[in-house]
Design an enzyme around this catalytic site. Structure first.
Site, PDB file in Angstrom:
ATOM      1  N   ASP A 404      -5.338  10.605  -6.584  1.00 39.92           N
ATOM      2  CA  ASP A 404      -5.122   9.690  -7.723  1.00 39.92           C
ATOM      3  C   ASP A 404      -6.382   9.516  -8.568  1.00 39.92           C
ATOM      4  O   ASP A 404      -6.300   9.405  -9.792  1.00 39.92           O
ATOM      5  CB  ASP A 404      -4.688   8.304  -7.217  1.00 39.92           C
TER       6      ASP A 404
HETATM    7  P1  NAP Z   1      -5.100   9.426  -2.563  1.00 42.47           P
HETATM    8  O1  NAP Z   1      -4.627   9.392  -3.963  1.00 42.47           O
HETATM    9  O2  NAP Z   1      -4.426   8.595  -1.554  1.00 42.47           O
HETATM   10  O3  NAP Z   1      -5.025  10.959  -2.100  1.00 42.47           O
HETATM   11  C1  NAP Z   1      -5.550  11.359  -0.888  1.00 42.47           C
HETATM   12  C2  NAP Z   1      -5.241  12.828  -0.712  1.00 42.47           C
HETATM   13  O4  NAP Z   1      -5.895  13.245   0.480  1.00 42.47           O
HETATM   14  C3  NAP Z   1      -3.767  13.124  -0.567  1.00 42.47           C
HETATM   15  O5  NAP Z   1      -3.288  13.830  -1.675  1.00 42.47           O
HETATM   16  C4  NAP Z   1      -3.658  13.933   0.731  1.00 42.47           C
HETATM   17  O6  NAP Z   1      -2.940  15.125   0.476  1.00 42.47           O
HETATM   18  C5  NAP Z   1      -5.105  14.250   1.072  1.00 42.47           C
HETATM   19  N1  NAP Z   1      -5.364  14.204   2.508  1.00 42.47           N
HETATM   20  C6  NAP Z   1      -4.932  13.310   3.412  1.00 42.47           C
HETATM   21  N2  NAP Z   1      -5.361  13.626   4.627  1.00 42.47           N
HETATM   22  C7  NAP Z   1      -6.111  14.735   4.500  1.00 42.47           C
HETATM   23  C8  NAP Z   1      -6.835  15.550   5.409  1.00 42.47           C
HETATM   24  N3  NAP Z   1      -6.878  15.282   6.729  1.00 42.47           N
HETATM   25  N4  NAP Z   1      -7.501  16.630   4.924  1.00 42.47           N
HETATM   26  C9  NAP Z   1      -7.436  16.926   3.604  1.00 42.47           C
HETATM   27  N5  NAP Z   1      -6.779  16.205   2.705  1.00 42.47           N
HETATM   28  C10 NAP Z   1      -6.111  15.121   3.146  1.00 42.47           C
HETATM   29  O7  NAP Z   1      -6.653   9.085  -2.454  1.00 42.47           O
HETATM   30  P2  NAP Z   1      -7.746   8.738  -3.533  1.00 42.47           P
HETATM   31  O8  NAP Z   1      -7.818   9.823  -4.572  1.00 42.47           O
HETATM   32  O9  NAP Z   1      -8.964   8.405  -2.750  1.00 42.47           O
HETATM   33  O10 NAP Z   1      -7.172   7.462  -4.275  1.00 42.47           O
HETATM   34  C11 NAP Z   1      -7.107   6.176  -3.662  1.00 42.47           C
HETATM   35  C12 NAP Z   1      -5.788   5.495  -3.978  1.00 42.47           C
HETATM   36  O11 NAP Z   1      -5.711   4.270  -3.242  1.00 42.47           O
HETATM   37  C13 NAP Z   1      -5.671   5.139  -5.442  1.00 42.47           C
HETATM   38  O12 NAP Z   1      -4.330   5.178  -5.842  1.00 42.47           O
HETATM   39  C14 NAP Z   1      -6.163   3.705  -5.462  1.00 42.47           C
HETATM   40  O13 NAP Z   1      -5.707   2.961  -6.581  1.00 42.47           O
HETATM   41  C15 NAP Z   1      -5.548   3.207  -4.178  1.00 42.47           C
HETATM   42  N6  NAP Z   1      -6.249   1.982  -3.806  1.00 42.47           N
HETATM   43  C16 NAP Z   1      -7.490   2.028  -3.290  1.00 42.47           C
HETATM   44  C17 NAP Z   1      -8.170   0.862  -3.061  1.00 42.47           C
HETATM   45  C18 NAP Z   1      -9.565   0.831  -2.550  1.00 42.47           C
HETATM   46  O14 NAP Z   1     -10.088  -0.257  -2.369  1.00 42.47           O
HETATM   47  N7  NAP Z   1     -10.197   1.966  -2.311  1.00 42.47           N
HETATM   48  C19 NAP Z   1      -7.568  -0.354  -3.325  1.00 42.47           C
HETATM   49  C20 NAP Z   1      -6.286  -0.366  -3.860  1.00 42.47           C
HETATM   50  C21 NAP Z   1      -5.637   0.818  -4.082  1.00 42.47           C
HETATM   51  P3  NAP Z   1      -2.241  15.926   1.712  1.00 42.47           P
HETATM   52  O15 NAP Z   1      -1.353  14.948   2.375  1.00 42.47           O
HETATM   53  O16 NAP Z   1      -1.540  17.040   1.047  1.00 42.47           O
HETATM   54  O17 NAP Z   1      -3.348  16.401   2.588  1.00 42.47           O
END
Ligand code: NAP
Length: 481
Positions: A404
């Site tokens: 994301d």
């Molecule tokens: P993300 O959008 O959740 O994407 C994570 C990606 O990692 C997934 O596409 C997944 O694809 C891949 N993945 C998972 N396990 C894996 C592994 N073992 N090896 C390789 N790849 C792996 O993560 P992000 O880009 O960090 O974004 C964070 C999201 O969380 C945002 O939508 C954000 O708004 C939300 N959020 C975060 C917080 C915060 O405090 N950090 C708070 C509120 C909301 P596969 O399954 O295909 O591997």
């Protein structure tokens, strides 16, 4: 001096000592927050918080009016087991662990308020002033609401099967919520106006019932993706409940600690909302996460896969590599392999920077903590606003388990649930390598155009394994093309 005078002087000086201890405790809490704002001093911040809390507990325990010491030992002993368990959960489970801590805090506040109300009602009715009852109403409402709300939030984050991740909504929900809120308000006001009425305990029971229900009613309609923000808001509620408890118990340290806790929770939730370009109201009432994967449109788009060996060759020949870590790096616990890759690239004279998105992962500072654990220098961790202008000069952007936070739909697709969220401009780099295990979307449940760009190559696999292979290829003879 006579004995009563001596005793009186002793009690007075004990009182002064306790007040002094509270002052030191409050100072420790403030220092703790101050030190925790920087990774270099964060450990010291945690220790200061522990010392402050230790002083607060001991000073309260030493108060002359505390007589039932055995009763205090029982909950303390019971708390050790869950405490040790909570302290040892894996880093990926810290958000739900935090939610559980807030649940316990909220429950404690609610129970203290209930006990105080019932005790005063039956034994010391003169203590039930309108002000105190007002504080108790506030404390019980927020405390029990935080308890059930935090349990649901923890369940959603843990992805329990019986708690839906998607927002749970039904027709007329806001009307039901509004009626329940007005009813609670009515009961609260009735109690404040006449706390000594014979049926006051019954009204109080109604208030407690509603407070328990508010928690799940408020959190169930919010999608799993927004849970970290919800937890920050519940943190603020728990802090405010503690402030009210401080007024009920006439304890200044509790008021100070609760105010610090409550305000830091609010500040954190504001920072997170800003990082996602979302408003408080859209987090609380926006039903984020309802949208299902659709962005790839009708036609089947093709990924362009790459082997780690070929990717290592290009990485080794680059002058600037920007690594974007995300939730997948945390899941794979790939940080130490990332460190090996970082070392191998540095050895070849490549400049390596880490682009840190404020909401990458599942909790604020998630990436910083993992990279610090692998002892990657803080100086190479660059915040989103600073790295984005450099992205067009970047030879390779290596996305490790992020989705994301690098999705260009946030910039261009008004219908996307992440529209408006600031992102790391990975698509502006000359070449993009993305490591993930499958074609699954990220947490917001939407496809990512970045992966289909002409310049993008996918390296499918677990982040730890793939990054390990990249590091090996770069370090070993096969990497020396
Ligand atoms: P993300 O959008 O959740 O994407 C994570 C990606 O990692 C997934 O596409 C997944 O694809 C891949 N993945 C998972 N396990 C894996 C592994 N073992 N090896 C390789 N790849 C792996 O993560 P992000 O880009 O960090 O974004 C964070 C999201 O969380 C945002 O939508 C954000 O708004 C939300 N959020 C975060 C917080 C915060 O405090 N950090 C708070 C509120 C909301 P596969 O399954 O295909 O591997």
């Amino acid at each position: 001096m006579t004995l009563p005078l001596l005793l009186g002087a002793g009690v007075a000086s004990a009182g002064a000592l306790i007040e002094l201890a509270y002052l030191v405790g409050a100072a420790m809490f403030i220092l703790s927050l101050y030190w925790m704002s920087d990774p270099k001093t964060a450990r010291r911040g945690v220790h200061a918080g522990v010392v402050g809390m230790g002083i607060a507990v001991l000073a309260t325990w030493a108060k002359p009016e505390v007589s039932e010491h055995l009763w205090i030992l029982i909950p303390l002993a019971l708390a050790v087991g869950p405490g040790v368990w909570l302290a040892n959960v894996p880093l990926t489970a810290v958000p739900q662990r935090t939610a559980l801590s807030h649940a316990f805090g909220g429950l404690a506040a609610g129970l203290v308020g209930t006990a105080k109300f019932l005790f005063w009602f039956h034994h010391e009715p003169e203590m039930l002033t309108s002000f105190r009852v007002g504080a108790i109403v506030f404390e019980v409402l927020l405390g029990f609401l935080t308890f059930t709300g935090s349990l649901i939030a923890a369940g959603k984050l843990q992805e329990f099967r019986w708690i839906p991740q998607r927002p749970w909504v039904y027709k007329g929900q806001s009307v039901v919520n509004a009626i329940a809120f007005l009813a609670a308000l009515g009961l609260g006001v009735t109690l404040v106006v006449d706390p000594h009425a014979a049926h006051a305990p019954l009204i109080f029971a109604g208030l407690v019932f509603l407070a328990f229900n508010f928690g799940w009613m408020l959190v169930m309609p919010i999608g799993g993706a927004d849970m970290p923000t919800v937890i920050a808001i519940l943190n603020a509620y728990a802090g405010l409940a503690a402030v009210a408890m401080g007024f009920v118990l006439d304890n200044k340290l509790l008021i100070t600690a609760g105010a610090l806790d409550g305000s830091s929770g609010f500040i954190l939730s504001i920072i997170m909302c800003k990082a996602m370009n979302r408003s408080f109201t859209s987090v609380l009432f926006g039903a984020f996460g309802q949208v299902t994967a659709s962005a790839a449109g009708g036609e089947q788009k093709q990924y362009k896969p790459e082997t780690p060996e070929d990717a290592a060759t290009i990485l080794g020949e680059s002058s600037l590599v920007v690594i974007v870590p995300g939730y997948g790096m945390a899941v794979a616990q790939a940080q130490h392999k990332v460190r090996e890759l970082y070392d191998a690239l540095k050895k070849r004279g490549v400049t390596v920077k880490f682009a840190i998105h404020p909401v990458a992962g599942r909790m604020p500072g998630h990436m910083n903590v993992l990279l610090a654990e692998a002892e990657i220098p803080y100086t190479d961790l660059v915040e989103m606003e600073e790295i984005n202008p450099e992205m067009p000069q970047c030879d390779v952007c290596l996305v490790i388990g992020a989705n994301d936070v690098v999705n260009p739909a946030a910039r261009s697709e008004a219908s996307s649930p992440i529209y408006g969220m600031p992102i790391i401009d990975a698509d502006k780099a000359r070449t993009v390598y993305a490591i993930k295990r499958s074609k699954n979307p990220g947490f917001a449940g939407i496809d990512n155009e970045l992966y289909f760009l002409e310049k993008t190559r996918m390296i499918f696999g677990d982040a730890k394994a793939v990054v390990g292979e990249l590091a090996r290829a770069l370090a070993g003879p096969s990497g020396m093309h």
